[in-house]
Design an enzyme around this catalytic site. Structure first.
Site, PDB file in Angstrom:
ATOM      1  CG  HIS A  21      -4.442   1.947  -9.194  1.00 60.05           C
ATOM      2  ND1 HIS A  21      -5.700   1.778  -8.670  1.00 60.05           N
ATOM      3  CD2 HIS A  21      -3.754   2.702  -8.289  1.00 60.05           C
ATOM      4  CE1 HIS A  21      -5.779   2.396  -7.520  1.00 60.05           C
ATOM      5  NE2 HIS A  21      -4.626   2.965  -7.251  1.00 60.05           N
ATOM      6  CG  ASP A  78       2.221   4.685  -5.545  1.00 57.41           C
ATOM      7  OD1 ASP A  78       2.148   5.556  -4.664  1.00 57.41           O
ATOM      8  OD2 ASP A  78       1.380   3.782  -5.670  1.00 57.41           O
ATOM      9  CG  HIS A  83      -2.025   0.962   1.211  1.00 51.06           C
ATOM     10  ND1 HIS A  83      -2.197   1.909   0.230  1.00 51.06           N
ATOM     11  CD2 HIS A  83      -3.046   1.188   2.104  1.00 51.06           C
ATOM     12  CE1 HIS A  83      -3.245   2.656   0.492  1.00 51.06           C
ATOM     13  NE2 HIS A  83      -3.776   2.243   1.639  1.00 51.06           N
TER      14      HIS A  83
END
Length: 486
Positions: A339, A395, A300
């Site tokens: 994702h 990210d 996460h």
């Protein structure tokens, strides 16, 4: 086996149009389930009951109704929400109706936090008061500071952050439903709002403390005359400069945009933890600690850190083709692509590229950016990755920005969780304000041993002390001396 037969009467006459009909082929029973907002209640399936089949395990509870199994919530909605909407197929994200691109360009983190929590953009006077309250609730109790100081210098910053928030509930007994009554936050909205302000205000202070422990420096008191992200950078970096020292406004702005991008993302792992734990009516500090612990996990909040390590391992643009081939061969892992929700580009990644350039102007161009661009370009030209909907996500770029700004890798999750507190609190408040809160209690499908009788230890069959059921399953801190005695 029962078979559904066609009817001469049009289905639209027999059944509500906005519904589905489920036929249980074990019994022939059918049920009509109303569709609301393109969803159906899972509890409807409990109406489908059947006798045990020959040889069926009694643990299946078949006569008590059918259960819906959905590990990891792949297609299960746990709440109805008005906060955040994601269209993963189109790469679209909005908060309370406002597209994330507009909020990142025109809003600020504290304004976006207000929007998430209270449902509308604040007026000028509301925003001024909101910002003033948060920036005047940044100080941390001295006893809590002393506790944080006892953490080891090499403690992971997230461990410090989680521990601090877990302890905060002990410093606010008036805000603890276990002491003041379970309906505390259902009936006392001013107290709820006060805890929201406290949590947002103290988050940056605790984050800075976690950083200062790492570099063995005394804590820097917060300043209420700075913006939210300016204050965070000030508390982290201030040393012997005059009190007039302010962080570079371009870096504070870049960090503020990143905070907007990370403020909420619907029902992810940590936000669902906040809702799940909050359903027990425990205090919000404990909820935040639990949610932060979920974000701490490498799958996460550690994703952007993993991206930097991956890019560093690749090393140079020339090594990109070989790395991607090894990914295809399952010999390497590709981080920062794809994702759980998005099937096209993560809309936040578009904004973050512009932020990266803003930071590079101040801090210099991050050396790994060339590797990142080459990897991104090569992956987007390769059918292997595009067919699997593996596009760069937020990210992929955020880690490069944080690295360029000088943040250590293990501090990246802290920079994720601090802004995400706005989303946590928005969902927590929404749940308690709904009047429909029930304690979360998922069901399970039991597949273990059937009923059996206890056997005294003297009568049990001897087993070797090795193997998956032997002593090698016991943690290694058991000494060999004790094993020898056994």
């Amino acid at each position: 086996m029962a078979i559904a037969t066609a009817s001469a009467v049009p289905t639209s006459v027999l059944k509500p149009k906005n519904s589905i009909t489920v036929i249980d082929n074990r019994t022939g029973k059918s049920i009509d389930i109303e569709i609301t907002n393109n969803s159906i209640p899972a509890t409807a399936f409990s109406q489908l009951k059947a006798p045990y089949a020959d040889g069926e395990r009694p643990e299946n509870d078949t006569p008590y109704g059918l259960r819906v199994l959905d590990p990891s919530f792949i297609n299960t909605a746990m709440i109805q929400s008005e906060i955040t909407y994601i269209d993963g197929n189109k790469g679209f994200l909005m908060h309370r109706g406002y597209p994330i691109e507009q909020l990142a360009e025109k809003s600020s983190y504290l304004e976006t936090a207000y929007l998430l929590i209270y449902g509308e953009l604040p007026s000028k006077s509301q925003l001024d008061l909101w910002s003033w309250e948060i920036m005047h609730h940044t100080f941390v109790a001295d006893d809590l500071q002393q506790m944080i100081r006892q953490m080891r210098y090499d403690s992971h910053p997230m461990s410090v952050f989680i521990s601090a928030f877990s302890a905060m509930s002990a410093f606010a007994p008036e805000a603890n439903p276990a002491l003041q009554g379970s309906d505390l936050y259902i009936t006392n909205k001013p107290l709820m709002n006060k805890q929201i302000v406290r949590i947002l205000g103290k988050a940056t202070t605790v984050a800075a403390m976690a950083y200062r422990i790492r570099i063995n420096r005394p804590f820097t008191p917060p300043r209420s005359d700075l913006s939210y992200t300016e204050n965070l950078l000030y508390m982290m970096d201030h040393m012997a400069e005059p009190n007039s020292y302010r962080p570079d406004p371009r870096l504070a702005k870049a960090l503020d945009i990143l905070f907007v991008l990370h403020a909420d993302h619907e029902m992810n792992c940590s936000t669902s933890t906040m809702v799940h734990v909050g359903s027990s009516l425990v205090d919000p500090y404990s909820c935040v600690a639990a949610a932060s612990a979920a974000l701490y996990g490498p799958l996460h909040g550690g994703a952007n850190e993993a991206v930097i390590r991956m890019l560093a391992k690749i090393g140079s643009v020339e090594n990109v083709p070989d790395f991607l081939e090894r990914v295809k061969q399952k010999k390497e892992l590709l981080f920062g692509f794809g994702h759980r929700v998005y099937r096209e580009t993560d809309p936040r990644s578009k904004v973050i590229r512009e932020v990266a350039e803003m930071v590079f102007e101040v801090c210099g161009r991050e050396p790994l950016i060339e590797v990142a661009i080459a990897l991104k370009d090569a992956a987007l030209k390769d059918e292997y990755f595009t067919s699997r909907k593996l596009f760069p996500n937020v990210d992929y770029w955020s880690g490069l920005i944080y690295k360029a700004m000088g943040f250590p890798l293990d501090f990246f999750p802290v920079l994720f969780v601090v802004p995400r507190l706005a989303g946590y609190l928005a969902h927590w408040k929404q749940q308690l304000d709904s009047g429909k809160n029930k304690i979360s209690r998922p069901r399970q499908v039991y597949v273990g041993k059937g009923r059996r009788d206890y056997i005294p230890v003297e009568a049990r069959e001897e087993r070797p002390i090795t193997g998956k059921n032997g002593l090698n399953a016991i943690p290694h801190y058991i000494s060999k001396r004790r094993l020898t005695k056994i």
